[in-house]
Scaffold this motif. Structure first.
Motif, PDB file in Angstrom:
ATOM      1  N   PRO A  30       0.782  -1.230   0.000  1.00 53.23           N
ATOM      2  CA  PRO A  30       0.000   0.000   0.000  1.00 53.23           C
ATOM      3  C   PRO A  30       0.825   1.299   0.000  1.00 53.23           C
ATOM      4  O   PRO A  30       0.316   2.343  -0.361  1.00 53.23           O
ATOM      5  N   ASP A  31       2.095   1.235   0.382  1.00 58.02           N
ATOM      6  CA  ASP A  31       2.852   2.471   0.669  1.00 58.02           C
ATOM      7  C   ASP A  31       3.652   3.006  -0.500  1.00 58.02           C
ATOM      8  O   ASP A  31       4.383   3.980  -0.374  1.00 58.02           O
ATOM      9  N   TRP A  32       3.557   2.377  -1.665  1.00 62.07           N
ATOM     10  CA  TRP A  32       4.532   2.666  -2.702  1.00 62.07           C
ATOM     11  C   TRP A  32       4.532   4.115  -3.169  1.00 62.07           C
ATOM     12  O   TRP A  32       5.530   4.611  -3.640  1.00 62.07           O
ATOM     13  N   GLY A  33       3.398   4.818  -2.999  1.00 64.20           N
ATOM     14  CA  GLY A  33       3.343   6.199  -3.471  1.00 64.20           C
ATOM     15  C   GLY A  33       4.307   7.113  -2.727  1.00 64.20           C
ATOM     16  O   GLY A  33       4.965   7.966  -3.333  1.00 64.20           O
ATOM     17  N   ARG A  34       4.409   6.911  -1.416  1.00 66.91           N
ATOM     18  CA  ARG A  34       5.281   7.793  -0.629  1.00 66.91           C
ATOM     19  C   ARG A  34       6.683   7.224  -0.460  1.00 66.91           C
ATOM     20  O   ARG A  34       7.654   7.963  -0.421  1.00 66.91           O
ATOM     21  N   ARG A  35       6.742   5.889  -0.351  1.00 66.88           N
ATOM     22  CA  ARG A  35       8.080   5.282  -0.272  1.00 66.88           C
ATOM     23  C   ARG A  35       8.642   5.177  -1.673  1.00 66.88           C
ATOM     24  O   ARG A  35       7.976   4.683  -2.572  1.00 66.88           O
ATOM     25  N   LEU A  36       9.855   5.638  -1.856  1.00 66.35           N
ATOM     26  CA  LEU A  36      10.432   5.638  -3.205  1.00 66.35           C
ATOM     27  C   LEU A  36      11.193   4.349  -3.511  1.00 66.35           C
ATOM     28  O   LEU A  36      11.736   4.183  -4.588  1.00 66.35           O
ATOM     29  N   GLU A  37      11.180   3.446  -2.534  1.00 67.50           N
ATOM     30  CA  GLU A  37      11.818   2.148  -2.771  1.00 67.50           C
ATOM     31  C   GLU A  37      10.989   1.092  -2.059  1.00 67.50           C
ATOM     32  O   GLU A  37      10.607   1.266  -0.899  1.00 67.50           O
ATOM     33  N   VAL A  38      10.659   0.022  -2.778  1.00 67.72           N
ATOM     34  CA  VAL A  38       9.898  -1.070  -2.177  1.00 67.72           C
ATOM     35  C   VAL A  38      10.663  -2.365  -2.402  1.00 67.72           C
ATOM     36  O   VAL A  38      11.083  -2.661  -3.529  1.00 67.72           O
ATOM     37  N   ASP A  39      10.863  -3.109  -1.315  1.00 64.19           N
ATOM     38  CA  ASP A  39      11.554  -4.399  -1.379  1.00 64.19           C
ATOM     39  C   ASP A  39      10.540  -5.512  -1.532  1.00 64.19           C
ATOM     40  O   ASP A  39       9.554  -5.519  -0.806  1.00 64.19           O
ATOM     41  N   ILE A  40      10.787  -6.433  -2.457  1.00 60.40           N
ATOM     42  CA  ILE A  40       9.938  -7.622  -2.522  1.00 60.40           C
ATOM     43  C   ILE A  40      10.863  -8.815  -2.292  1.00 60.40           C
ATOM     44  O   ILE A  40      11.376  -9.420  -3.243  1.00 60.40           O
ATOM     45  N   PRO A  41      11.132  -9.126  -0.998  1.00 65.23           N
ATOM     46  CA  PRO A  41      12.148 -10.138  -0.685  1.00 65.23           C
ATOM     47  C   PRO A  41      11.821 -11.493  -1.299  1.00 65.23           C
ATOM     48  O   PRO A  41      12.728 -12.218  -1.727  1.00 65.23           O
ATOM     49  N   SER A  42      10.513 -11.827  -1.405  1.00 63.64           N
ATOM     50  CA  SER A  42      10.148 -13.148  -1.933  1.00 63.64           C
ATOM     51  C   SER A  42      10.603 -13.298  -3.387  1.00 63.64           C
ATOM     52  O   SER A  42      10.764 -14.411  -3.885  1.00 63.64           O
ATOM     53  N   MET A  43      10.797 -12.164  -4.069  1.00 61.32           N
ATOM     54  CA  MET A  43      11.230 -12.234  -5.473  1.00 61.32           C
ATOM     55  C   MET A  43      12.679 -11.799  -5.653  1.00 61.32           C
ATOM     56  O   MET A  43      13.174 -11.747  -6.776  1.00 61.32           O
TER      57      MET A  43
END
Ligand code: AMP
Length: 288
Positions: A30-43
């Motif tokens: 849900p936070d991607w708009g404000r956070r400029l980096e998103v980690d997807i550890p499963s991938m």
């Protein structure tokens, strides 16, 4: 190994990129708009939200491995990135346009000394050079459309999608510099790394499966066995229909992928040959 992907943080390319990713199973939370980096550890994937204009440079420098931006933006940056997958949205063209009443708009052509306002100075200069014209490129960050009226330029080089912005500003398109759409780009270095290339190809395949699935429906129907030969004519789907005999009923279950545009006609014709239990369903992904 963690692979880094760049996604436009706003503008025309942002929303559809996120939609394609989420349909492909790359879920950003849900936070991607404000956070400029998103980690997807499963991938083992890190997604960075950057300005579309900056993305070619970050891919080229190796700060990120691959990403989405427009072909126009990449060409202007001059980074020579590899196109991994055209994403079939964000279609537009970079065009020269001039005021309706001008000689340029009325077929007299461009002359030496022409001043062209644009946010694409490199592509515009290269275009003038290719035409053997000596002109002046006036760099503006935006609102190029108003520059002829301000007396700043004789013409503009700007992106055109429907052409309505040009019309509203009484400008006429005279020549196309390049066509563009959103693409997945990667650097030669990232594609030269076997593991990274395999990862990027997997992401591209999953995005492509979504693009292919859109505009298609899954159609199922129980068809009288004696009418099966007619089914292929009615629904020439991908790879032909799958037919499963329903023993002792005189019917066979038929399953096929059809274009959304063909659904209405196919259902009506299946009904005509006595099909029952006709179902159509959306498809999320289509991998072949
Ligand atoms: P239109 O009025 O549909 O021709 O759109 C033209 C306006 O939209 C101009 O201001 C362009 O800069 C902008 N535009 C059109 N297509 C794109 C695109 N794919 N990416 C970024 N800007 C675009």
């Amino acid at each position: 190994m963690t692979v880094r992907m760049a996604v436009p943080n706003k503008g025309r390319l942002n929303e559809r990129t996120i939609e394609l990713m989420s349909k492909a199973g790359i879920v950003l939370g849900p936070d991607w708009g404000r956070r400029l980096e998103v980690d997807i550890p499963s991938m083992d994937l890190q997604v960075f939200f950057l300005r579309a204009q900056d993305i070619p440079m970050f891919i080229s420098s190796g700060s990120v491995d691959f990403g989405v931006t427009g072909q126009d933006v990449e060409a202007e940056a001059g980074t020579g990135l590899e196109t991994v997958l055209p994403l079939e949205f964000g279609h537009c063209r970079l065009s020269i346009a001039a005021p309706d009443s001008s000689d340029i708009a009325n077929g007299k052509g461009m002359k030496d000394g022409i001043r062209i306002a644009t946010s694409f100075p490199k592509l515009t200069s290269a275009f003038l050079e290719k035409k053997g014209l000596k002109g002046q490129v006036v760099f503006v960050q935006g609102a190029a459309e108003i520059m002829p009226q301000l007396g700043v330029s004789d013409a503009i080089a700007d992106l055109v999608a429907t052409g309505s912005t040009l019309r509203m500003n009484r400008l006429r398109e005279v020549e196309t510099i390049m066509e563009s759409q959103a693409c997945l780009f990667a650097s030669k270095a990232a594609l030269g790394d076997k593991a990274k290339k395999a990862f990027i190809d997997t992401i591209a395949a999953s995005l492509y499966s979504v693009i292919r699935a859109e505009g298609k429906k899954y159609l199922m129907a129980d068809v009288p066995v004696e009418k099966l030969s007619e089914v292929e004519k009615i629904i020439p789907g991908i790879g032909g229909p799958t037919v499963i005999p329903l023993d002792g009923t005189g019917y066979a279950a038929v399953q096929v992928v059809v274009s959304t545009a063909d659904v209405f006609r196919s259902v009506a014709e299946l009904e005509k040959i006595g099909a029952k239990g006709i179902l159509t369903m959306p498809i999320e992904r289509l991998v072949e």
